[in-house]
Write an enzyme that holds these catalytic residues in place. Structure first.
Site, mmCIF file in Angstrom:
data_model
loop_
_atom_site.group_PDB
_atom_site.id
_atom_site.type_symbol
_atom_site.label_atom_id
_atom_site.label_comp_id
_atom_site.label_asym_id
_atom_site.label_seq_id
_atom_site.Cartn_x
_atom_site.Cartn_y
_atom_site.Cartn_z
ATOM 1 N N TYR A 1 35.761 -16.677 -73.709
ATOM 2 C CA TYR A 1 35.805 -17.462 -72.469
ATOM 3 C C TYR A 1 34.842 -18.626 -72.576
ATOM 4 O O TYR A 1 33.688 -18.438 -72.949
ATOM 5 C CB TYR A 1 35.427 -16.594 -71.256
ATOM 6 C CG TYR A 1 36.572 -16.534 -70.270
ATOM 7 C CD1 TYR A 1 36.999 -17.685 -69.626
ATOM 8 C CD2 TYR A 1 37.251 -15.344 -70.030
ATOM 9 C CE1 TYR A 1 38.078 -17.646 -68.764
ATOM 10 C CE2 TYR A 1 38.329 -15.302 -69.172
ATOM 11 C CZ TYR A 1 38.752 -16.466 -68.529
ATOM 12 O OH TYR A 1 39.815 -16.428 -67.689
ATOM 13 N N GLU B 1 34.816 -21.606 -70.109
ATOM 14 C CA GLU B 1 35.027 -22.587 -69.026
ATOM 15 C C GLU B 1 33.938 -23.648 -69.084
ATOM 16 O O GLU B 1 32.761 -23.332 -69.258
ATOM 17 C CB GLU B 1 35.002 -21.885 -67.662
ATOM 18 C CG GLU B 1 36.291 -21.136 -67.372
ATOM 19 C CD GLU B 1 36.316 -20.516 -65.981
ATOM 20 O OE1 GLU B 1 35.284 -20.539 -65.284
ATOM 21 O OE2 GLU B 1 37.385 -20.013 -65.606
ATOM 22 N N THR C 1 51.412 -34.564 -76.333
ATOM 23 C CA THR C 1 51.491 -33.163 -76.738
ATOM 24 C C THR C 1 51.077 -33.103 -78.202
ATOM 25 O O THR C 1 51.229 -34.082 -78.934
ATOM 26 C CB THR C 1 52.927 -32.602 -76.620
ATOM 27 O OG1 THR C 1 53.776 -33.371 -77.473
ATOM 28 C CG2 THR C 1 53.447 -32.676 -75.195
ATOM 29 N N LYS D 1 54.712 -31.962 -81.087
ATOM 30 C CA LYS D 1 55.967 -32.655 -81.412
ATOM 31 C C LYS D 1 55.781 -33.369 -82.761
ATOM 32 O O LYS D 1 55.567 -32.695 -83.753
ATOM 33 C CB LYS D 1 56.373 -33.563 -80.260
ATOM 34 C CG LYS D 1 56.664 -32.738 -78.977
ATOM 35 C CD LYS D 1 57.083 -33.568 -77.775
ATOM 36 C CE LYS D 1 57.268 -32.673 -76.557
ATOM 37 N NZ LYS D 1 57.508 -33.446 -75.318
ATOM 38 N N ARG E 1 51.187 -25.788 -80.009
ATOM 39 C CA ARG E 1 51.660 -26.180 -78.676
ATOM 40 C C ARG E 1 50.452 -26.529 -77.822
ATOM 41 O O ARG E 1 49.494 -25.765 -77.768
ATOM 42 C CB ARG E 1 52.395 -25.029 -77.981
ATOM 43 C CG ARG E 1 53.531 -24.430 -78.749
ATOM 44 C CD ARG E 1 54.496 -23.737 -77.818
ATOM 45 N NE ARG E 1 55.205 -24.735 -77.079
ATOM 46 C CZ ARG E 1 56.195 -25.473 -77.579
ATOM 47 N NH1 ARG E 1 56.595 -25.293 -78.809
ATOM 48 N NH2 ARG E 1 56.779 -26.375 -76.846
HETATM 49 C C1 LIG Z 1 57.372 -33.128 -73.975
HETATM 50 C C2 LIG Z 1 56.907 -34.137 -73.004
HETATM 51 C C3 LIG Z 1 55.978 -33.804 -71.993
HETATM 52 C C4 LIG Z 1 55.581 -32.396 -71.658
HETATM 53 O O1 LIG Z 1 55.086 -31.605 -72.627
HETATM 54 P P1 LIG Z 1 55.044 -29.997 -72.426
HETATM 55 O O2 LIG Z 1 54.054 -29.559 -73.451
HETATM 56 O O3 LIG Z 1 56.431 -29.511 -72.636
HETATM 57 O O4 LIG Z 1 54.572 -29.738 -71.032
HETATM 58 C C5 LIG Z 1 55.484 -34.831 -71.201
HETATM 59 N N1 LIG Z 1 55.881 -36.098 -71.372
HETATM 60 C C6 LIG Z 1 56.801 -36.445 -72.301
HETATM 61 C C7 LIG Z 1 57.199 -37.878 -72.429
HETATM 62 C C8 LIG Z 1 57.343 -35.475 -73.130
HETATM 63 O O5 LIG Z 1 58.275 -35.824 -74.024
#
Ligand SMILES: *Cc1c(COP(=O)(O)O)cnc(C)c1O
Length: 429
Positions: free
Chosen positions: A56, A58, A235, A238, A244
């Site tokens: 933890y 915070e 994020t 991607k 994630r």
């Molecule tokens: C994927 C995405 C998000 C959100 O990401 P998550 O991790 O799925 O919440 C926000 N903005 C854009 C432009 C995205 O493509």
């Protein structure tokens, strides 16, 4: 591959272990073409599955509400240092659990409930968190939406590009406090400079949501919005190829507001195992090999778009500058919906997602479009020839979608192709 010294213990939970094995087989024997997905490195996965999940913490480094955070502080500081260096930013917050959390944290940090935000509409390529009625963001803020220019049948100027006249007109009319640039289903380069100009004209703040293209920016394949935007969100899973999660970069003047908006504003304890994995991904993204990777992602997407056009699909905006291609299925087959295409392709081992196209006459659940991306299979080592082959496999599947033996035949070829490009054979220790 083992991701932690405790992997073997999972075999005691046969139910979960069996599901993980099945997912391993699915990911490595079928084609992963979802534009928002990638294959994280074994090092990223090892950190994600690490002992830091027990802690933890915070607060922020040096200012925690719990004891025992000396090492966690170093982990988070390392992640922040690597991230600010990667993008040349003043300040980084690496705690957002996701991209959606990062965006909401920024809105709540910089604005008052009821304030106006100008962002891209969902069906034009924007994200849910850019003010879709289905998102909590639209409960708290007043969104005004811009879109893309109309489609033009002239191949020299295909249209469907961000309509900066529209952005400017709406900005002058509604005087938003914040303008959001960035998209989730838009295949062209997004230039931060014209957004900055419009924001300055009305004294608005600029947020660049680079969720999809963060990796392409890190690799130098797309322009860096950091010098232009007050805040950049993204994020980490991607094109950036990390765990994630989400992250926020901002100018020093917003650092305090952003940090308190993430914690204690929205979240409790950070996921420090994910933060460690983000640190690993930020280091990987700074290596020269990552620039080669993002270069290949973009080259592959161009080859994919060309091959798909040759099969009769229409690429929205006439092609791609990034890792994705948005397909209009109607030129290929007027009766084929995105929903049916996605389902049939799934049966052939080709994983995609249906997507609305600009001014789609069909609902978001049915759609006339399909979104595909090259980030994941490029990680697995595929090149332009493989993407051309995938385009022809997709067309064959969809043309003969009522013929199960034809779909099964494609599935066999997909398995053969994936067998030659196992993503986890390309990472070295
Ligand atoms: C994927 C995405 C998000 C959100 O990401 P998550 O991790 O799925 O919440 C926000 N903005 C854009 C432009 C995205 O493509």
């Amino acid at each position: 591959m083992t991701s932690s010294p405790f992997d073997d213990y999972l075999t005691r939970d046969e139910e979960v272990a069996d599901l993980l094995r099945q997912e391993w087989v699915r990911q490595t024997t079928t084609l992963q073409l979802i534009a928002s997905e990638n294959f994280a490195s074994p090092a990223v996965m090892a950190a994600t599955g690490s002992i830091l999940t027990n802690k933890y913490s915070e607060g922020y480094p040096g200012r925690r509400y719990y004891g025992g955070n000396q090492i966690v502080d170093e982990v988070e500081d390392l992640a922040r240092r690597r991230l600010t260096a990667l993008f040349g930013a003043d300040h980084a917050n690496v705690q957002p659990h996701s991209g959606a959390n990062a965006n909401l944290a920024v809105y709540l940090a910089l604005l008052q409930p009821g304030d106006t935000i100008l962002a891209m509409r969902l069906d034009q390529g924007g994200h849910l968190t850019h003010g879709s009625p289905a998102s909590i963001t639209s409960t708290f803020f007043n969104f005004v939406s811009y879109g893309v220019t109309p489609r033009d049948d002239n191949p020299e100027s295909p249209g469907e590009l961000i309509d900066f006249d529209h952005v400017r007109r709406l900005a002058l009319e509604h005087r938003p406090k914040l303008i959001v640039a960035g998209a989730t289903a838009y295949a062209r380069r997004i230039d931060p400079a014209p957004f900055r100009e419009i924001a300055d004209e009305i004294g608005a703040l600029l947020m660049f949501d680079s969720a999809h293209v963060a990796g392409l920016i890190a690799g130098g394949s797309h322009p860096n919005p950091v010098p232009y935007a007050d805040v950049v969100t993204f994020t980490t899973h991607k094109t950036l190829r990390g765990p994630r999660g989400g992250a926020i970069l901002c100018r020093e003047e917003h650092a305090k507001a952003i940090d308190s908006s993430v914690f204690p504003g929205q979240q409790g304890g950070p996921l420090e195992h994910a933060v460690a994995a983000k640190a690993v991904a930020f280091r990987e993204a700074a290596l020269p090999a990552f620039a080669d990777y993002t270069d290949a992602v973009v080259t592959n997407a161009r080859a994919f778009a060309n091959a798909l056009s040759a099969e009769g699909f229409r690429c929205v905006s006439g092609g791609t500058d990034n890792h994705m291609v948005i397909l209009d299925l109607r030129t290929f087959d007027d009766d084929l919906t995105g929903k049916v295409a996605q389902e049939v392709l799934d049966r052939a081992g080709i994983t995609t997602n249906r997507n609305q196209i600009p001014d789609d006459p069909r609902s978001p659940f049915i759609t006339s479009g399909l979104r595909v991306g090259t980030a994941a299979q490029t990680t697995a080592g595929m090149g332009p020839d493989e993407f051309a082959q995938i385009a022809s496999l997709m067309a064959r599947t969809l043309r003969h979608r009522d013929d199960e033996s034809s779909v099964a035949g494609v599935h066999g070829e997909v398995a053969e192709l994936c067998g030659r490009f196992n993503p986890y054979a390309t990472f070295t220790k």
